[in-house]
Each structure stands twice: as C-alpha cells, then as structure tokens.
Scaffold this motif. Structure first.
Motif, PDB file in Angstrom:
ATOM      1  N   MET A  21      -3.874  16.905  -8.228  1.00  0.00           N
ATOM      2  CA  MET A  21      -4.994  17.639  -8.777  1.00  0.00           C
ATOM      3  C   MET A  21      -4.688  17.965 -10.248  1.00  0.00           C
ATOM      4  SD  MET A  21      -6.694  21.248  -7.523  1.00  0.00           S
ATOM      5  CE  MET A  21      -7.291  20.535  -6.021  1.00  0.00           C
ATOM      6  N   PRO A  22      -5.501  17.490 -11.162  1.00  0.00           N
ATOM      7  CA  PRO A  22      -5.269  17.789 -12.582  1.00  0.00           C
ATOM      8  C   PRO A  22      -5.395  19.287 -12.881  1.00  0.00           C
ATOM      9  CG  PRO A  22      -6.781  15.941 -12.340  1.00  0.00           C
ATOM     10  CD  PRO A  22      -6.600  16.552 -10.982  1.00  0.00           C
ATOM     11  N   ARG A  23      -4.590  19.736 -13.818  1.00  0.00           N
ATOM     12  CA  ARG A  23      -4.608  21.137 -14.249  1.00  0.00           C
ATOM     13  C   ARG A  23      -4.926  21.181 -15.739  1.00  0.00           C
ATOM     14  NH1 ARG A  23      -0.416  25.618 -12.363  1.00  0.00           N
ATOM     15  NH2 ARG A  23      -2.050  25.790 -10.791  1.00  0.00           N
ATOM     16  N   LEU A  24      -5.798  22.114 -16.086  1.00  0.00           N
ATOM     17  CA  LEU A  24      -6.257  22.275 -17.464  1.00  0.00           C
ATOM     18  C   LEU A  24      -5.953  23.690 -17.950  1.00  0.00           C
ATOM     19  CD1 LEU A  24      -7.957  21.057 -19.831  1.00  0.00           C
ATOM     20  CD2 LEU A  24      -9.981  21.985 -18.678  1.00  0.00           C
ATOM     21  N   PHE A  25      -5.378  23.781 -19.150  1.00  0.00           N
ATOM     22  CA  PHE A  25      -5.167  25.066 -19.813  1.00  0.00           C
ATOM     23  C   PHE A  25      -6.165  25.149 -20.958  1.00  0.00           C
ATOM     24  CE2 PHE A  25      -0.374  24.303 -18.964  1.00  0.00           C
ATOM     25  CZ  PHE A  25      -0.473  24.770 -17.669  1.00  0.00           C
ATOM     26  N   LEU A  26      -7.012  26.163 -20.946  1.00  0.00           N
ATOM     27  CA  LEU A  26      -7.935  26.400 -22.051  1.00  0.00           C
ATOM     28  C   LEU A  26      -7.486  27.663 -22.776  1.00  0.00           C
ATOM     29  CD1 LEU A  26     -11.402  25.763 -20.331  1.00  0.00           C
ATOM     30  CD2 LEU A  26     -10.035  24.178 -21.722  1.00  0.00           C
ATOM     31  N   ASN A  84       6.193  29.021 -16.363  1.00  0.00           N
ATOM     32  CA  ASN A  84       6.229  27.554 -16.310  1.00  0.00           C
ATOM     33  C   ASN A  84       4.825  26.944 -16.413  1.00  0.00           C
ATOM     34  OD1 ASN A  84       7.634  25.128 -16.274  1.00  0.00           O
ATOM     35  ND2 ASN A  84       7.436  24.927 -14.054  1.00  0.00           N
ATOM     36  N   LEU A  85       4.050  27.457 -17.344  1.00  0.00           N
ATOM     37  CA  LEU A  85       2.702  26.949 -17.612  1.00  0.00           C
ATOM     38  C   LEU A  85       2.730  26.164 -18.916  1.00  0.00           C
ATOM     39  CD1 LEU A  85       0.662  30.148 -16.702  1.00  0.00           C
ATOM     40  CD2 LEU A  85       0.889  28.059 -15.330  1.00  0.00           C
ATOM     41  N   LEU A  86       3.455  25.078 -18.917  1.00  0.00           N
ATOM     42  CA  LEU A  86       3.636  24.294 -20.124  1.00  0.00           C
ATOM     43  C   LEU A  86       2.900  22.965 -19.993  1.00  0.00           C
ATOM     44  CD1 LEU A  86       7.415  25.038 -20.660  1.00  0.00           C
ATOM     45  CD2 LEU A  86       5.449  26.239 -21.612  1.00  0.00           C
ATOM     46  N   PRO A  87       2.159  22.583 -21.025  1.00  0.00           N
ATOM     47  CA  PRO A  87       1.361  21.362 -20.936  1.00  0.00           C
ATOM     48  C   PRO A  87       2.182  20.091 -21.105  1.00  0.00           C
ATOM     49  CG  PRO A  87       1.124  22.328 -23.103  1.00  0.00           C
ATOM     50  CD  PRO A  87       1.966  23.288 -22.295  1.00  0.00           C
ATOM     51  N   ALA A 118     -19.502  22.628 -25.152  1.00  0.00           N
ATOM     52  CA  ALA A 118     -18.851  22.331 -23.877  1.00  0.00           C
ATOM     53  C   ALA A 118     -18.970  20.846 -23.544  1.00  0.00           C
ATOM     54  CB  ALA A 118     -19.455  23.183 -22.767  1.00  0.00           C
ATOM     55  N   ASP A 119     -20.132  20.252 -23.863  1.00  0.00           N
ATOM     56  CA  ASP A 119     -20.315  18.817 -23.605  1.00  0.00           C
ATOM     57  C   ASP A 119     -19.303  17.989 -24.385  1.00  0.00           C
ATOM     58  OD1 ASP A 119     -22.445  19.158 -21.841  1.00  0.00           O
ATOM     59  OD2 ASP A 119     -23.952  18.963 -23.421  1.00  0.00           O
ATOM     60  N   ARG A 120     -19.104  18.324 -25.640  1.00  0.00           N
ATOM     61  CA  ARG A 120     -18.150  17.578 -26.477  1.00  0.00           C
ATOM     62  C   ARG A 120     -16.727  17.770 -25.963  1.00  0.00           C
ATOM     63  NH1 ARG A 120     -15.879  13.671 -28.208  1.00  0.00           N
ATOM     64  NH2 ARG A 120     -14.858  13.707 -30.228  1.00  0.00           N
ATOM     65  N   LEU A 121     -16.367  18.982 -25.580  1.00  0.00           N
ATOM     66  CA  LEU A 121     -15.031  19.234 -25.048  1.00  0.00           C
ATOM     67  C   LEU A 121     -14.810  18.449 -23.756  1.00  0.00           C
ATOM     68  CD1 LEU A 121     -14.743  23.071 -25.722  1.00  0.00           C
ATOM     69  CD2 LEU A 121     -13.582  21.225 -26.966  1.00  0.00           C
ATOM     70  N   LEU A 122     -15.820  18.375 -22.940  1.00  0.00           N
ATOM     71  CA  LEU A 122     -15.722  17.607 -21.703  1.00  0.00           C
ATOM     72  C   LEU A 122     -15.511  16.117 -22.001  1.00  0.00           C
ATOM     73  CD1 LEU A 122     -15.679  18.122 -18.699  1.00  0.00           C
ATOM     74  CD2 LEU A 122     -18.170  17.927 -18.688  1.00  0.00           C
ATOM     75  N   GLU A 123     -16.183  15.589 -23.019  1.00  0.00           N
ATOM     76  CA  GLU A 123     -15.974  14.196 -23.433  1.00  0.00           C
ATOM     77  C   GLU A 123     -14.524  13.976 -23.867  1.00  0.00           C
ATOM     78  OE1 GLU A 123     -18.641  13.276 -26.618  1.00  0.00           O
ATOM     79  OE2 GLU A 123     -20.426  13.545 -25.383  1.00  0.00           O
ATOM     80  N   ILE A 124     -13.985  14.918 -24.628  1.00  0.00           N
ATOM     81  CA  ILE A 124     -12.601  14.813 -25.102  1.00  0.00           C
ATOM     82  C   ILE A 124     -11.639  14.808 -23.917  1.00  0.00           C
ATOM     83  CG2 ILE A 124     -10.777  16.045 -26.356  1.00  0.00           C
ATOM     84  CD1 ILE A 124     -13.059  16.934 -28.327  1.00  0.00           C
ATOM     85  N   ILE A 125     -11.863  15.694 -22.961  1.00  0.00           N
ATOM     86  CA  ILE A 125     -11.004  15.760 -21.775  1.00  0.00           C
ATOM     87  C   ILE A 125     -11.089  14.459 -20.984  1.00  0.00           C
ATOM     88  CG2 ILE A 125     -10.706  16.879 -19.528  1.00  0.00           C
ATOM     89  CD1 ILE A 125     -11.629  19.501 -20.967  1.00  0.00           C
ATOM     90  N   ARG A 126     -12.286  13.962 -20.771  1.00  0.00           N
ATOM     91  CA  ARG A 126     -12.467  12.734 -19.979  1.00  0.00           C
ATOM     92  C   ARG A 126     -11.817  11.520 -20.633  1.00  0.00           C
ATOM     93  NH1 ARG A 126     -18.556  14.296 -18.165  1.00  0.00           N
ATOM     94  NH2 ARG A 126     -17.989  15.258 -16.177  1.00  0.00           N
ATOM     95  N   ALA A 127     -11.581  11.573 -21.923  1.00  0.00           N
ATOM     96  CA  ALA A 127     -10.951  10.454 -22.632  1.00  0.00           C
ATOM     97  C   ALA A 127      -9.422  10.476 -22.524  1.00  0.00           C
ATOM     98  CB  ALA A 127     -11.368  10.480 -24.106  1.00  0.00           C
ATOM     99  N   GLN A 128      -8.856  11.520 -21.934  1.00  0.00           N
ATOM    100  CA  GLN A 128      -7.401  11.608 -21.810  1.00  0.00           C
ATOM    101  C   GLN A 128      -6.936  10.745 -20.652  1.00  0.00           C
ATOM    102  OE1 GLN A 128      -5.855  13.179 -24.382  1.00  0.00           O
ATOM    103  NE2 GLN A 128      -8.016  13.263 -24.972  1.00  0.00           N
ATOM    104  N   ASP A 129      -5.701  10.306 -20.742  1.00  0.00           N
ATOM    105  CA  ASP A 129      -5.208   9.379 -19.724  1.00  0.00           C
ATOM    106  C   ASP A 129      -4.007   9.929 -18.972  1.00  0.00           C
ATOM    107  OD1 ASP A 129      -3.569   9.264 -21.908  1.00  0.00           O
ATOM    108  OD2 ASP A 129      -3.424   7.102 -21.972  1.00  0.00           O
ATOM    109  N   GLY A 130      -4.298  10.669 -17.940  1.00  0.00           N
ATOM    110  CA  GLY A 130      -3.259  11.038 -16.990  1.00  0.00           C
ATOM    111  C   GLY A 130      -2.344  12.192 -17.329  1.00  0.00           C
ATOM    112  N   HIS A 131      -2.446  12.780 -18.497  1.00  0.00           N
ATOM    113  CA  HIS A 131      -1.561  13.889 -18.832  1.00  0.00           C
ATOM    114  C   HIS A 131      -2.036  15.164 -18.142  1.00  0.00           C
ATOM    115  CE1 HIS A 131      -0.931  11.105 -22.228  1.00  0.00           C
ATOM    116  NE2 HIS A 131       0.323  11.510 -22.113  1.00  0.00           N
ATOM    117  N   SER A 132      -1.197  15.700 -17.288  1.00  0.00           N
ATOM    118  CA  SER A 132      -1.509  16.962 -16.635  1.00  0.00           C
ATOM    119  C   SER A 132      -0.202  17.730 -16.469  1.00  0.00           C
ATOM    120  CB  SER A 132      -2.154  16.727 -15.270  1.00  0.00           C
ATOM    121  OG  SER A 132      -2.465  17.943 -14.646  1.00  0.00           O
TER     122      SER A 132
END
Length: 170
Positions: free
Chosen positions: A1-6, A44-47, A86-100
């Motif tokens: 399950m991917p984890r996101l820090f905002l 231990n909340l390190l990206p 929020a739409d633009r941020l979601l596009e940026i997130i969706r373009a990432q490849d596997g980093h969680s």
C-alpha cells in the motif's frame, strides 16, 4: 500500500517588497519545521522520494526539517507544486514510479484540497477545515502504485501540526 506524506511549508514571513515565491520562513516557521522534522525522524516517517516546491519557504522547510534525519536521498525540486491545484498535485503523484513513502512539500490551498480528495469521508474531518502551516498528513492509499491512485479511498494514518508538538505562536 503506497504511503504519502503531505507537508505544508512552515509559517512564513511577509516582508514588504518581497515576491511571494521568495518569502522566507518566520522564526515560528523555523521552529515548526525543526519540530516536524524531528518528529518524522523519531517516528521513522522518512520518505523514499521527496518532491519540493521551489519557493523559498518550502526549500527552507525541507532544509530545516531534514537536519536531524539520517542520510537521505536529495529531494527533487518540482516547479509544478508551486501554486498547484489538487488536480495538478494528483497528476504529479501519478507520474511517480514506485517510490513509497512519497513526500510532497508544498502550499495551500492545494495541499488541503488534495488531502480532502484522497481521504475517505470519515478521515477528511481530521484535516479539514484547516490545514495549518507546517502540518504533516500521512496518508495510506490502496493500490499497487501511484499511477492508479484513487480518490476518496485513502486512510489518514496521522495528522501532526507544529502546535501539537509544542511549538508556540510568537
């Protein structure tokens, strides 16, 4: 399950004659960024990857927050985060490849709107209606990767503010 820090940038100053993008952190913001960074390290909340807006206040937030971290991967500076919806941020997130975990260091209203969009209705009330400066949302999202991240399905693992960590107003 991917984890996101905002992480919303810490409290900034408003010096006269300084462009918005060049505004520095206020002393309270410096204390807040240090507190959030220490909290992240202690818990231990390190990206695995961090995307940081190129605005001065986000760069300073990142720099101060990461001072107590063990060695970490340098951030990517993402111009699209500055003044992003929020739409633009979601596009940026969706373009990432596997980093969680993936971390975004950015601005409101985009960060607050993104958190609201990602979270289940039950979890939204924990971050809304206010997403204060320096606040960190840790969001777990179902799915195998960022490309398929869905809205309205995220779980708020925690929401931490500098004030909750004892950083007082000036």
């Amino acid at each position: 399950m991917p984890r996101l820090f905002l992480l919303r940038h810490a409290k900034s100053a408003w010096p006269e004659g300084v462009a918005d993008r060049e505004r520095p952190l206020a002393p309270r913001g410096e204390r807040g960024a240090a507190a959030i960074g220490a909290y992240m390290a202690e818990n231990n909340l390190l990206p695995a990857r961090a995307l940081v807006s190129p605005a001065r206040r986000t760069l300073e937030t990142w720099d101060i927050a990461t001072r107590t971290w063990p060695a970490h991967t340098p951030p990517a500076f993402e111009a699209g985060i500055y003044e992003a919806s929020a739409d633009r941020l979601l596009e940026i997130i969706r373009a990432q490849d596997g980093h969680s975990p993936l971390m975004l260091v950015g601005h409101n209203p985009g960060m607050e709107e993104l958190a609201a969009r990602l979270l289940t209705r039950a979890h939204r009330v924990k971050v809304l209606p206010k997403y204060p400066t320096g606040a960190l949302a840790v969001i777990d999202v179902p799915g195998a990767d960022w490309a398929h991240i869905a809205t309205g399905e995220g779980t708020l693992e925690r929401f931490v503010t500098p004030r909750a960590l004892g950083v007082a107003k000036d």
